[in-house]
Design a protein around this motif. Structure first.
Motif: not given
Length: 239
Positions: A4-8, A35-37, A52-58, A62-67
């Protein structure tokens, strides 16, 4: 592997997909880009992933919401972000690696190799492990884990006795597999058997039991098996 790529940023998401397809080839069973949380959480509520490949600014979120929402999940996370100052925070959350933007295909490949070869991050090992307990996240100090026992896709964490119950060894269940934990736990934790990871600091003696069997004696008197193929590595840690 289910990825899963999480990237906007669409161009970055496409580049990540292209590089991962080059690196992993037919190891990939599925690869989804979101594209987002909200989309990430929706996908994870329906599908099981491995990495998962996660960006931290979506989109400003904040991508930390996913974590935070899925910290105890069974999958591993590689952060891909321009926010280098958040790398240490990311490792505190138990991510496998932090790939800083801009990055090369070689650097991404190194992060993927860390996953494939069950290698943890030597400079920033996990200090706390999240588990799901009664519908809530609970953080356990890694130093309190004596050994980990695998059972199918789950693991049982065997912990130090709590002060009020010094004769009772508590256990907790984790959704993370032995393979996942072997990538995250500090170097003091070693895989001693196909079903066990031991905290070497909790062990007292390596025993030869006869018949080609070996065991680790813990300081509290319990024993856990040592696999034949892992005996030499364990023995070297006691020398």
């Amino acid at each position: 592997m289910h990825l899963l790529i999480v990237e906007d940023e669409a161009s970055m998401a496409r580049r990540l997909q292209r590089l991962l397809e080059e690196i992993l080839g037919d190891r990939i069973t599925s690869l989804v880009r979101v594209p987002g949380v909200a989309a990430a959480l929706d996908h994870l509520s329906k599908k099981t992933i491995d990495l998962m490949f996660l960006d931290l600014n979506l989109n400003g979120k904040d991508g930390f919401t996913v974590l935070q929402s899925l910290l105890a999940g069974s999958f591993d996370v590689i952060v891909v972000s321009a926010y280098r100052d958040r790398a240490l925070e990311a490792f505190d959350y138990g991510v496998l690696d932090f790939v800083a933007k801009p990055f090369s295909g070689q650097r991404l490949g190194q992060a993927v190799d860390r996953y494939l070869n069950h290698q943890g991050h030597p400079d920033r090992p996990l200090s706390k492990l999240a588990i799901k307990k009664q519908g809530k996240l609970t953080l356990i100090d890694v130093s309190d884990i004596l050994f980990v026992q695998g059972a199918d896709i789950y693991t049982t964490l065997h912990l130090r006795p709590r002060p009020k119950n010094v004769n009772i060894h508590p256990t907790e269940l984790s959704d993370k597999s032995l393979e996942s934990l072997s990538r995250l736990l500090p170097p003091d934790f070693i895989r001693v058997h196909k079903s066990f990871i031991a905290n070497i600091n909790a062990c007292q003696e390596l025993r030869i039991e006869g018949g080609g069997r070996y065991a680790l004696l813990l300081k509290d008197g319990r024993k856990i098996p040592v696999g034949r193929t892992r005996y030499q590595e364990v023995r070297d840690r006691f020398l």
